[in-house]
Design an enzyme around this catalytic site. Sequence first.
Site: not given
Length: 638
Positions: A3-4, A8, A50, A355, A359, A421, A424, A454-455
């Site tokens: 998880v660290a 996520e 073009d 166009d 093309d 990370n 963490e 928070t992040d």
Amino acid sequence: MAVALVPEGLLPTVTLSLAIGAQRMAARNALVRNLQAVETLGSTTFICTDKTGTLTQNRMNAVEVWTPAGLLGITGQGYGPGAQITGEGAAAPGAAAFQAAQRLSAAARAASVGRAVQHEGQWIAEGDPMEAAIDALATRLAGPGGRAAEPTVSHRFAFDPRRLRESAIVGTTLSVKGAPESVIPLCRGDGGRGDGGGDSAGDSADRALQMVDQMASHGLRVLAVAQRSLPGRPGARFKLEEVETGLTLLGLIGLHDPPRAEVRLSLQAARDAGIKVGMVTGDHAFTAAAIARETGLIGSPEVVLEGHNLPEDDEVLAALLDRDGVVVSRVTPEQKLRVARLLQHRGHVLAMTGDGVNDGPALQQADIGVAMGLSGTDVAREAADLVLLDDDFATIIAAVEQGRATYANIRRFLTYHLTDNVAELTPFVFWALSGGRFPLALSVLQILALDIGTDLLPALALGSEAPSKGALKRSPERRHLMDAALMFRVFALLGPVEALMEMTAYTAVLFGAGWRPGAELPPSDVLMAASGAAFSTVVLGQLANAFACRSATVPPWRLGWFTNRLLLWAVLAELGLLTVFLFLGPVAALLGQAPPTPGGLAVALAAIPAVLLADWLYKEARHRRGGRAAPAAPPKRS
């Protein structure tokens, strides 16, 4: 530990950053069909553009008509019927040159579908602007109130990029218009003098080819018009090649399409950004070169290639193409695809405009396929990653600028996320190396609260950072997002500083309660307060990190603390969430933490200046090292 290590919040941050970039591009008339193209645009190193509608305004006006009987000049505004006619026999509608021009314009109009129509008092193009200009020409030569009746076409053969012409049958008369090199070889007879003159087919063709070069050298788009009488109405199974032969050349039409006023500045901006620009067009070489000179696109020395003369050897052609200001004219769809592949093989990140229906393959092959929204076909738009709603080359440069900003923003919040990370993961490292005797500072739920709670908002605010002033003053980014500079900043600078402050706050609370390494675990309330201190340190460190990540070279106080208002709101929200996570009893208990002690809170607050100081010292050292590595150039001699 898993998880660290997994950020996520990174996936929604990347997605929303790309979406913000796409939204900003749409506001500047660049519609993104492939979200990944937002970032890829920032790495563009070569643009194949073009001519018609992209470098020019796509507002065609027939300004010259040449027939074997003489040359007429047409001066008119837009697609309206009024015009001033000058030249040989212009003052006498019964003159041979004037009658020949009328016959030519009527035949060209029969082979066209587009028309000039009046809408709310304005004459506008309905359909192809070139064909609308031909319709306006026929009306102007017919005189006041002399608009010709709509021809009854029994068979129509649309323009084909291989035939380079189109034709229509009205009654027993075939009218053909197209590229001079496609139409003139099919002609024979007296060249359509209409005056009994005795020009041979060869003389007429030679004179026509000379006029083609003369008109094209003035930047005019040149069309040849021819006609023939059929022995009878063709049956249902007749072959086109059987009727498009033995034509009589009626003459040439020179159409002017003025360059866009802003193109020259946009081309200079592309070059300042380290992007090479080449023109790839189906127009005559002289026409393409003249427009390239007028807009400032063509390089020095001038390199103008023609489709039928392209080298067979790929290496030779690639070397010719890989230069700024190259012009490639009269290209077929297959040749345009080949140009795209060869430039990519040379290592370019290629943006290709187009166009037409044909093309599509080249647009799909290019790293960024750019289709025209106003004049382009549905097929081209479906094959493209980016659609220019105004068909303007300047919009491509604006999109490149936003693409570079998005690339820089991804690096910003990637640095921001990965720094977190490190902080963490550090508690797990301490716990594992101590064999479990050092208490674990953060739990899985706390890490998830950091990543998703928070992040997230500060990262999104970093992803919406506006383009810097120098975004188009440096070479394209050709490095990986996770390069050595980013890795050093995350894992050797900002991450360790944040982790050090985190563990200092944690141990400060534990030591303040009398715990020492190797002793029994302290009471749960002490552990929760210490964990709350560690959690607060990471949040406050990331608050400072968010401001530090706004630039890789400039400290936040030089950027201005209040220039990114979204970041200010995100930081306030981050502090609000921190308060909830610490002081709302049920939430704090779920996360396994409590408000930190005064000592722990003091260390947590010290994380803000610690992160900013480390970031400033790093940027100063980089600046000084860069200054020594690249000394100022000596002054030029007069």
